[in-house]
Write a protein that holds these residues in place. Sequence first.
Motif, mmCIF file in Angstrom:
data_model
loop_
_atom_site.group_PDB
_atom_site.id
_atom_site.type_symbol
_atom_site.label_atom_id
_atom_site.label_comp_id
_atom_site.label_asym_id
_atom_site.label_seq_id
_atom_site.Cartn_x
_atom_site.Cartn_y
_atom_site.Cartn_z
ATOM 1 N N GLU A 113 0.841 -1.174 -0.090
ATOM 2 C CA GLU A 113 0.058 -0.046 0.012
ATOM 3 C C GLU A 113 0.752 1.322 -0.034
ATOM 4 O O GLU A 113 0.531 2.355 -0.587
ATOM 5 C CB GLU A 113 -0.973 0.054 1.173
ATOM 6 N N SER A 114 2.014 1.301 0.686
ATOM 7 C CA SER A 114 2.884 2.352 0.772
ATOM 8 C C SER A 114 3.340 2.654 -0.613
ATOM 9 O O SER A 114 3.815 3.734 -0.873
ATOM 10 C CB SER A 114 4.159 2.235 1.859
ATOM 11 N N GLU A 115 3.483 1.796 -1.688
ATOM 12 C CA GLU A 115 4.092 2.169 -2.846
ATOM 13 C C GLU A 115 2.981 2.761 -3.901
ATOM 14 O O GLU A 115 3.354 3.258 -4.773
ATOM 15 C CB GLU A 115 4.545 0.915 -3.520
ATOM 16 N N PHE A 116 1.773 2.918 -3.564
ATOM 17 C CA PHE A 116 0.586 3.652 -4.158
ATOM 18 C C PHE A 116 0.794 4.971 -3.868
ATOM 19 O O PHE A 116 -0.096 5.751 -4.729
ATOM 20 C CB PHE A 116 -0.579 3.123 -4.094
ATOM 21 N N TYR A 117 1.483 5.599 -3.093
ATOM 22 C CA TYR A 117 1.532 7.182 -2.879
ATOM 23 C C TYR A 117 2.905 7.573 -3.376
ATOM 24 O O TYR A 117 4.007 7.098 -2.991
ATOM 25 C CB TYR A 117 1.407 7.298 -1.479
ATOM 26 N N LEU A 118 2.881 8.881 -3.783
ATOM 27 C CA LEU A 118 4.109 9.370 -4.224
ATOM 28 C C LEU A 118 4.550 10.452 -3.172
ATOM 29 O O LEU A 118 3.921 10.928 -2.447
ATOM 30 C CB LEU A 118 4.020 10.118 -5.397
ATOM 31 N N ASP A 119 5.876 10.451 -2.902
ATOM 32 C CA ASP A 119 6.419 11.398 -1.889
ATOM 33 C C ASP A 119 7.508 12.291 -2.608
ATOM 34 O O ASP A 119 8.104 12.896 -1.909
ATOM 35 C CB ASP A 119 7.108 10.716 -0.923
ATOM 36 N N SER A 120 7.326 12.480 -3.816
ATOM 37 C CA SER A 120 8.247 13.277 -4.411
ATOM 38 C C SER A 120 7.345 14.463 -5.352
ATOM 39 O O SER A 120 6.380 14.804 -5.057
ATOM 40 C CB SER A 120 9.047 12.656 -5.384
ATOM 41 N N SER A 121 7.935 14.818 -6.422
ATOM 42 C CA SER A 121 7.471 15.924 -7.122
ATOM 43 C C SER A 121 6.373 15.673 -8.175
ATOM 44 O O SER A 121 5.911 14.673 -8.403
ATOM 45 C CB SER A 121 8.490 16.470 -7.900
ATOM 46 N N GLU A 122 5.957 16.901 -8.635
ATOM 47 C CA GLU A 122 4.846 16.943 -9.599
ATOM 48 C C GLU A 122 5.277 16.062 -10.856
ATOM 49 O O GLU A 122 4.379 15.346 -11.636
ATOM 50 C CB GLU A 122 4.697 18.396 -9.970
ATOM 51 N N PHE A 165 -1.944 13.371 -7.839
ATOM 52 C CA PHE A 165 -1.746 14.974 -8.215
ATOM 53 C C PHE A 165 -1.956 15.469 -6.951
ATOM 54 O O PHE A 165 -1.629 16.850 -6.567
ATOM 55 C CB PHE A 165 -2.637 15.288 -9.374
ATOM 56 N N ALA A 166 -3.095 15.356 -6.305
ATOM 57 C CA ALA A 166 -3.532 16.014 -5.035
ATOM 58 C C ALA A 166 -2.370 16.150 -4.135
ATOM 59 O O ALA A 166 -2.139 17.150 -3.379
ATOM 60 C CB ALA A 166 -4.971 15.504 -4.352
ATOM 61 N N GLN A 167 -1.631 14.886 -3.877
ATOM 62 C CA GLN A 167 -0.630 14.905 -2.997
ATOM 63 C C GLN A 167 0.412 15.977 -3.119
ATOM 64 O O GLN A 167 1.149 16.252 -2.232
ATOM 65 C CB GLN A 167 -0.061 13.410 -2.915
ATOM 66 N N VAL A 168 0.659 16.146 -4.494
ATOM 67 C CA VAL A 168 1.753 17.171 -4.941
ATOM 68 C C VAL A 168 1.155 18.695 -5.257
ATOM 69 O O VAL A 168 1.986 19.259 -5.660
ATOM 70 C CB VAL A 168 2.693 16.571 -5.975
ATOM 71 N N GLU A 169 -0.085 18.671 -4.602
ATOM 72 C CA GLU A 169 -0.817 19.855 -4.660
ATOM 73 C C GLU A 169 -0.787 20.374 -6.157
ATOM 74 O O GLU A 169 -0.458 21.562 -6.488
ATOM 75 C CB GLU A 169 -0.077 21.104 -3.963
ATOM 76 N N HIS A 170 -1.172 19.477 -7.093
ATOM 77 C CA HIS A 170 -1.440 19.899 -8.622
ATOM 78 C C HIS A 170 -2.741 19.641 -8.772
ATOM 79 O O HIS A 170 -3.550 18.846 -8.435
ATOM 80 C CB HIS A 170 -0.508 18.918 -9.498
ATOM 81 N N PRO A 171 -3.350 20.532 -9.502
ATOM 82 C CA PRO A 171 -4.943 20.317 -10.215
ATOM 83 C C PRO A 171 -5.008 18.835 -10.423
ATOM 84 O O PRO A 171 -4.147 18.287 -11.228
ATOM 85 C CB PRO A 171 -5.202 21.278 -11.223
ATOM 86 N N LYS A 172 -6.322 18.370 -10.160
ATOM 87 C CA LYS A 172 -6.589 16.954 -10.812
ATOM 88 C C LYS A 172 -7.094 16.960 -12.179
ATOM 89 O O LYS A 172 -7.468 17.887 -12.862
ATOM 90 C CB LYS A 172 -7.829 16.306 -9.920
#
Length: 187
Positions: free
Chosen positions: A25-34, A119-126
């Motif tokens: 599950e942890s691999e489905f989320y990005l912790d980096s950039s746009e 996209f939401a995680q990196v604060e980019h429009p969906k």
Amino acid sequence: MGFFKRLFKKVEDVNKGEVTDSNLESEFYLDSSEEEAMNLWMDIAQNIIVNVVKVTNNSVDRAFILLAMKEQPSFDIFYQIDGSLVFWNQLKDTIIKEKIENELLPQASTVASAVNGNFAQVEHPKIAFVELQIEWATGAWFSHIIWEDDDNSSLAKEEILNKWFNSLTAEIKNHPLDSNTKLSWYP
């Protein structure tokens, strides 16, 4: 390391018993950039395109996909075959239609959730809508994204689908199959 490389590495680790499957599950989320979120989207888009053509046993000239990724995610698929456009449910082969209906179309919610979540995680429009097209003879594929902050994101899916389909119906008559160039979008 890219998203898919990390994911496949984690799957290998689970298969070897080195970690539990809850670690996936942890691999489905990005912790980096746009940029990584955009790369993930491009990988997923390419996978959708490949599967939409592959399910037809590569028997189509072009494939077109409208992805609605808002409240009710969906895929609308149509193909160019022998100079005409047909929606997936108008294909003659019932096995192909069943595979599209049962295997491809149900993936829309998962795709929308994964892509827009990143996209939401990196604060980019969906993404509100995406139009994809592939020309089978050349392998060229193209993507047109309508972001949620775009004025056209408020258009009804049916309007986008019908006007894009109608525009392409006229355009394909004068567009060679090996042109390696994109066809029109709507809007």
